[in-house]
Enzyme design. Structure first.
Site, PDB file in Angstrom:
ATOM      1  CB  CYS A   1      -0.942  -0.018   1.193  1.00 36.87           C
ATOM      2  SG  CYS A   1      -1.721  -1.625   1.415  1.00 36.87           S
TER       3      CYS A   1
ATOM      4  CG  HIS B   1      -2.122   3.957   5.590  1.00 31.36           C
ATOM      5  ND1 HIS B   1      -2.086   3.660   4.246  1.00 31.36           N
ATOM      6  CD2 HIS B   1      -2.254   2.759   6.226  1.00 31.36           C
ATOM      7  CE1 HIS B   1      -2.170   2.344   4.079  1.00 31.36           C
ATOM      8  NE2 HIS B   1      -2.289   1.776   5.258  1.00 31.36           N
TER       9      HIS B   1
ATOM     10  CD  GLU C   1      -2.178   7.324   9.464  1.00 29.30           C
ATOM     11  OE1 GLU C   1      -3.114   6.550   9.204  1.00 29.30           O
ATOM     12  OE2 GLU C   1      -1.712   8.131   8.638  1.00 29.30           O
TER      13      GLU C   1
ATOM     14  CE  LYS D   1      -5.783   3.655   2.415  1.00 30.20           C
ATOM     15  NZ  LYS D   1      -4.891   4.741   2.839  1.00 30.20           N
TER      16      LYS D   1
ATOM     17  CG  HIS E   1      -6.649   0.179   1.427  1.00 32.96           C
ATOM     18  ND1 HIS E   1      -5.679   0.774   0.656  1.00 32.96           N
ATOM     19  CD2 HIS E   1      -5.982  -0.453   2.440  1.00 32.96           C
ATOM     20  CE1 HIS E   1      -4.491   0.500   1.148  1.00 32.96           C
ATOM     21  NE2 HIS E   1      -4.644  -0.241   2.235  1.00 32.96           N
TER      22      HIS E   1
ATOM     23  CG  PHE F   1       0.222  -6.430   4.047  1.00 30.76           C
ATOM     24  CD1 PHE F   1      -0.398  -5.720   5.054  1.00 30.76           C
ATOM     25  CD2 PHE F   1      -0.445  -7.527   3.521  1.00 30.76           C
ATOM     26  CE1 PHE F   1      -1.650  -6.083   5.534  1.00 30.76           C
ATOM     27  CE2 PHE F   1      -1.694  -7.901   3.985  1.00 30.76           C
ATOM     28  CZ  PHE F   1      -2.304  -7.175   4.997  1.00 30.76           C
TER      29      PHE F   1
END
Lengths: 269, 404
Positions: free
Chosen positions: B156, B296, B307, B328, B333, B392
């Site tokens: 991502c 994010h 975050e 998002k 996403h 990831f």
């Protein structure tokens, strides 16, 4: 001493020391053994559970990294500020084959939650970053045929910025690819055994007593060089008397040159 | 390497909320959701059945519609974004005279290719394919570009890495102009099931538009999205010489790794903090100059809180004043393409002096003590916008865009 940017009037070239390197070629049997008993990394044992779901190229990269660290006498060294990038060929083919067949038979519940974390392009660099406790950048490159072609311009640009003390560049692929079968197993399509290959190069941005340097350029029109093949690089690095120089072009992605440096000459200037 | 200023002078976009910058900007500021029940394939047995899918990608002018229609959707999206960006920058006609490079974030090109082929009765998965051309090289050839072209994936975080790398290439003099961004059309059976079985996705299947709710106490996972965005990057000096429209300066980039877990965000916020601080330092900007943070925040219980802690540390007392939103909530996403599309949200904030909201944010999580922009866009002066993207593999990235 940062990597040198030369030839400012033509296409600039990034030249950086290769402070450690290793190449491995692994049979399916060796890969299976590494999955059961992974090589230690920088002196730290790696539990088998850590690589249980890993793709074969991740295992080969791990072995190459282990060999490079051992050979350089870096066992126990910290790589905390280093980055790692990894270019892999047809990454995740076996895992996709296994999973898509299970999906066809069992539906959504047949899809392993490990598919995305371990069979996607970021998996090699992410795994190695975690193992070596590297907090610099980590990402995957390419993922398809000749994925390694893309790796040099990316690694060269990262090192040229001079903000990383070092960058592990991992290149993985197959001399003869291990193709999945429709029953979920794997087999060679040729009579010779499949061979998974991996190269680990430690590119550094400081002065190093290196014997090897990597030059990278973005000129896509350079002629007179062979097209890059991972197998050729593996052979150059595995030569009996030490590494052998070589230069290659990467169609659509510039060129690279492996240059021998006289021992004790220090960082290229 | 020099530190020449680099501008974004062209934008191309493909999302569930539109295929032009103007359309996407309008929808983001209007707080519209692109999330629907997935109709691309049967989803009844999937734990999550919703997504912000791109159903059709427009064919760029000059390409044959039937041939374009046969391309994989990710390739359609990439070509649409690339041609749109080059046209937007006024460089389409000049592209053969310049060294135009491509840095593309794209994670699942091959996995999707094999999966789609197999599910349609093909067997390419089981056959040697050493002579097929990667997407980025096909695009380079189709577009008639002469610069180098590469693809990468940090999951991502890919789009931010692509922009950072393109800026490096420009500063190295390796290209005159660089297309950079990411494209991902990942709503496929395996991906939906894989993320679903990881328990990462929202199961609010009866309320698609309300499912992606970053920072809300009732969030239950992310919603998959599709699309892409590509930008034309060029040296500011060149852009000024040709009087190009500059959307923003790519002023700061930061990247780090958790080195903790392939999936779970680290409980230790230091690496993500380091990425944000790198971006600020790279841009020689103080936290109090930041006028907008595109978080994010994917709408997962753990990730949003992690975050928020990072933002609190980086901004200190200023956290009470800097508007934070997660787009998002509207786009879903977009995985590999998330960072690229969220860079557009930052450009919208810079250009329109307005903050796109976090929709579906009705009861903020008390552990996420931020200056939210809930449900409605808000006028706000913005000269510097920051976009976080984590992925990831433990990747943390931060992009800082500044008004040009």
């Amino acid at each position: 001493m940062n990597p040198i940017l030369s030839s400012p009037t033509t296409a600039p070239v990034v030249r950086c020391p290769v402070a450690a390197h290793a190449a491995v070629r692994a049979t399916p049997e060796a890969l299976a053994q590494w999955r059961k008993q992974p090589p230690p990394i920088a002196g730290t044992p790696v539990p088998a559970s850590f690589v249980k779901h890993s793709e074969e190229q991740t295992l080969a990269a791990l072995a190459a990294l282990h060999a490079a660290i051992t050979r350089a006498g870096w066992t126990g060294r910290s790589f905390a500020d280093w980055g790692v990038v990894a270019a892999s060929n047809f990454f995740g083919r076996g895992g996709t084959a296994h999973t898509v067949q299970r999906y066809a038979q069992e539906g959504a519940w047949g899809v392993s939650p490990h598919l995305i974390p371990h069979q996607s392009l970021h998996a090699v660099s992410g795994t190695l970053s975690q193992l070596l406790k590297m907090h610099g950048p980590n990402f995957g490159i390419g993922g398809g045929p000749e994925a390694c072609n893309d790796a040099f311009l990316i690694a060269g640009a990262l090192v040229a910025e001079g903000t990383l003390p070092g960058l592990w560049l991992l290149l993985t692929g197959y001399d003869r690819e291990l193709l999945p079968l429709e029953n979920g197993k794997t087999a060679d399509v040729v009579a010779r055994p499949a061979l998974c290959e991996a190269v680990a190069l430690a590119l550094v941005s400081g002065a190093a007593d290196e014997a090897l340097a990597l030059c990278v350029g973005a000129d896509t029109t350079r002629i007179g060089l062979d097209v890059f093949r991972l197998s050729a690089l593996v052979e150059r690095l595995s030569a009996g008397g030490g590494p052998v120089a070589g230069a290659w072009r990467m169609p659509g992605a510039g060129w690279c040159e492996l240059e021998l440096v006289a021992q004790g000459a220090g960082s290229p200037r | 390497m020099n530190r020449d200023v680099v501008y974004i002078t062209g934008v191309g976009v493909a999302t569930s909320l539109g295929h032009t910058y103007a359309d996407l900007a309008g929808h983001l500021l209007a707080g519209r959701s692109g999330v629907r029940r997935i109709g691309l394939f049967p989803v009844d047995e999937h734990p999550s059945q919703i997504g912000a899918a791109v159903t059709t990608v427009p064919c760029p002018d000059g390409m044959a519609e039937d041939a374009f229609g046969r391309l994989p959707k990710v390739e359609q999206g990439m070509l649409w974004c690339a041609t749109s960006a080059l046209r937007d920058a006024g460089l389409w006609e000049r592209r053969a005279d310049l060294r135009v490079g491509i840095v593309l974030g794209c994670a699942a090109e091959w996995n999707s290719y094999w999966e789609n082929d197999y599910l349609q009765g093909g067997r390419k998965l089981f056959q040697p394919q050493q002579h097929v051309e990667p997407l980025v090289q096909r695009a380079r050839r189709r577009l008639g570009l002469t610069g180098p072209a590469v693809s990468l994936s940090a999951a991502c975080a890919s789009g931010n890495y692509a922009l950072a790398l393109a800026r490096r290439w420009l500063r190295l003099g390796w290209v005159d102009v660089c297309l950079a961004g990411a494209c991902d059309m990942a709503i496929t059976p395996l991906t939906l099931a894989g993320f679903g079985n990881l328990r990462a996705l929202s199961r609010r299947n009866d309320d698609p538009e309300g499912a992606s709710r970053p920072f809300d106490v009732d969030r239950d996972g992310f919603v998959m999205g599709e699309g892409g965005a590509l930008f034309v990057l060029e040296p500011a000096a060149a852009a000024r010489r040709r009087r190009a429209r500059a959307y923003a300066e790519v002023a700061g980039c930061g990247a780090s790794s958790d080195a903790y877990n392939m999936v779970i965000p680290s409980p230790h916020p230091e690496p993500a903090i380091a990425a944000m601080r790198q971006a600020l330092a790279d841009a020689r900007t103080d936290p109090d100059a930041v006028g907008y943070v595109n978080a994010h925040a994917t709408s997962t219980p753990v990730g949003d809180q992690a975050e928020a802690r990072v933002l609190e540390t980086v901004f200190g007392p200023h956290i009470a004043r800097v508007p934070v939103s997660s787009t998002k909530s509207m786009t879903g996403h977009l995985l590999t393409a998330a960072a690229a599309v969220e860079a557009i949200a930052c450009i919208v904030a810079l250009e329109r002096q307005a903050i796109p909201p976090t929709i579906n944010l009705h009861q903020p999580d008390p552990e996420c003590r931020l200056r939210h922009v809930p449900n409605q866009a808000e006028e706000h002066p913005v000269r510097v916008a920051v976009s976080n993207s984590f992925g990831f593999g433990g990747s943390n990235t931060c992009l800082l865009l500044r008004a040009a």
